[in-house]
Write a protein that holds these residues in place. Structure first.
Motif, short mmCIF file in Angstrom:
data_model
loop_
_atom_site.label_atom_id
_atom_site.label_comp_id
_atom_site.label_asym_id
_atom_site.label_seq_id
_atom_site.Cartn_x
_atom_site.Cartn_y
_atom_site.Cartn_z
N ASN A 117 29.23 13.09 155.69
CA ASN A 117 29.82 12.38 154.14
C ASN A 117 31.26 12.86 154.62
OD1 ASN A 117 30.50 10.85 151.97
ND2 ASN A 117 30.18 12.53 150.93
N ASN A 136 33.81 10.92 156.89
CA ASN A 136 34.08 9.56 156.51
C ASN A 136 35.34 9.75 155.52
OD1 ASN A 136 31.95 8.36 157.66
ND2 ASN A 136 30.64 8.20 155.96
N PRO A 150 34.90 4.64 157.02
CA PRO A 150 33.59 4.73 157.33
C PRO A 150 33.29 5.07 158.88
CG PRO A 150 33.40 2.79 155.81
CD PRO A 150 35.08 3.36 156.28
N SER A 151 32.89 6.25 159.15
CA SER A 151 32.73 6.38 160.66
C SER A 151 31.07 6.66 161.05
CB SER A 151 33.56 7.55 161.10
OG SER A 151 33.57 7.87 162.61
#
Length: 443
Positions: free
Chosen positions: A161, A164, A170-171
């Motif tokens: 998390n 990101n 987002p990744s």
């Protein structure tokens, strides 16, 4: 002057996070580890600890316990999928002054937890980090608690998390097209097969790897040879949203139908313990690992296919480099002018500069091994087998062949003989010499 210890907040109590905690405490830093799990469960199967990782762990006084609970390898055998013929006998025992170990992941994790707690690391379970404020270097837990630290380390794994938040988009990790069946087998269970070939395998300190079309299988000892790790790697047939599910014995048999009979017999014993089926994921190289006083570590920034036994080892290297640099920075606060000319974010950038290119090379190395392991039968496979059979044992003395990194002596030397702590100290010295030798402009 009495300088307060730098406070390190580490998100995630996996192998990388705990090794980082140990490295930081060895340097006298104040360390808090936040782990979202409510308790440490003895999960997982086998894991390899190659010499570049055992070198770090030896410097942190854990090698004796690892040797007690694990197995030091003598050889790595690459075999043909159909008949089990040995194509390469790579002796790893003398490739480094440090051993190449295999161990149960639960034992490895327990050793790290015990050492961290012995050193005074504070580990808080059931602590889920929802958000990080980068400007204030604070973390927000579920329930509203706010914790500040001088440095925040994201060791929260492949589904990070924090990654990101650091990248500000987002990744998620990417599917590789492969999956793994993982099983542990008891010696007594395998002995009941009364197969001399399997008995021979069990009595060796060897990683045995069968290479075949689109798939490969790995088998090695753990727990003083009383348990064995079996991993079957093959094309992914799990739905995109499913990461793991219980393995199906009949499906495993079907995927490896026609392989060396030894594999079929070993698989037949997988019914006696739970088998898990794992989707294998990785991630493209990140643009950056750090932002302000926050840094990523391990699978959160460079997850890899498990085809070079370096995923966790790279996390251990990250931890050693980061902990060493932060410890040297702490020392500089009271012993030199360097600390008045630099900042923690710049120290974290130095860490990134030491590890980012190396880990990218090793992620690509795992992909390269995948190509070698999974060749379909034909001219290219025949050339591969001929090269492997002609490769001499003294791999790291210069007898490797550059076509495949698994037997490329130059590549393997750089991979296995790296001393992360020494490299970090050298980089710090070069960096601080440069700072002291010129006027410094803070960025």
């Amino acid at each position: 002057m009495n300088i307060p210890a730098i406070k390190i907040v580490i998100i995630g109590a996996g192998i990388g996070g705990l090794t980082c905690a140990i490295a930081c405490r060895q340097s006298g830093l104040d360390v808090l580890v936040l782990e979202k799990s409510l308790y440490f469960a003895p999960i997982g199967a086998g894991i390899q600890i190659p010499p570049n990782a055992t070198r770090v762990l030896a410097q942190y006084n854990m090698l004796d316990q690892l040797l007690k609970d694990g197995v030091a390898l003598d050889n790595y055998h690459l075999r043909r999928w159909q008949n089990g013929n040995v194509l390469l006998d790579r002796g790893v025992k003398n490739e480094s002054e440090l051993p190449w170990l295999v161990i149960h992941r639960a034992d490895y994790h327990r050793i790290l937890v015990d050492e961290a707690e012995r050193l005074g690391v504070k580990i808080r379970l059931g602590s889920n980090v929802e958000m990080v404020k980068f400007e204030q270097s604070t973390v927000f837990l579920s329930g509203g608690e706010v914790i500040a630290g001088d440095v925040i380390v994201g060791a929260d794994g492949i589904w990070s998390n924090l990654r990101n938040q650091l990248l500000q988009h987002p990744s998620p990790p990417l599917e590789t097209g492969d999956l793994a069946y993982r099983a542990t087998l008891a010696r007594s269970s395998l002995s009941s097969l009364h197969d001399p070939a399997i008995e021979d395998l069990m009595n060796k300190h060897t990683v045995t790897l069968w290479m075949g079309p689109y798939s490969h299988a790995v088998f090695y000892p753990m727990r003083s040879g009383e348990e064995f790790n079996l991993v079957l790697l093959c094309p992914d047939n799990l739905p995109p949203s499913v990461r793991t599910q219980p393995g199906n014995l009949e499906e495993m048999r079907e995927v490896f139908k026609g392989w060396d009979p030894v594999i079929s017999k070993i698989i037949s014993k997988a019914r006696e313990k739970p088998v898990l089926k794992w989707k294998l994921l990785h991630h493209k190289e990140l643009t950056k690992w750090t932002r302000g006083s926050v840094a990523l570590l391990g699978d959160s920034c460079h997850p890899s296919l498990p085809y070079q036994a370096q995923g966790a080892a790279m996390a251990v290297e990250d931890a050693a480099v980061l902990g060493t640099l932060l410890g040297l920075y702490q020392t500089s606060l009271s012993t030199s002018s360097v600390a008045r000319q630099t900042t923690i974010p710049e120290v974290l950038k130095l860490y990134e500069s030491l590890q980012k290119e190396r880990t990218t090379t090793n992620v690509q190395g795992a992909v390269s091994n995948r190509s070698m392991y999974h060749m379909v039968d034909g001219p290219e496979q025949e050339e591969r087998d001929k090269i492997l059979m002609n490769t001499k044992h003294a791999l790291l003395e210069g007898d490797g062949n550059g076509k495949f990194i698994f037997i490329d002596s130059g590549y393997q030397k750089k991979l296995l003989r790296r001393d992360s702590v020494v490299d970090a100290r050298r980089a710090w010295q070069e960096w601080t010499d440069k700072i002291n030798g010129k006027s410094f402009v803070s960025k």
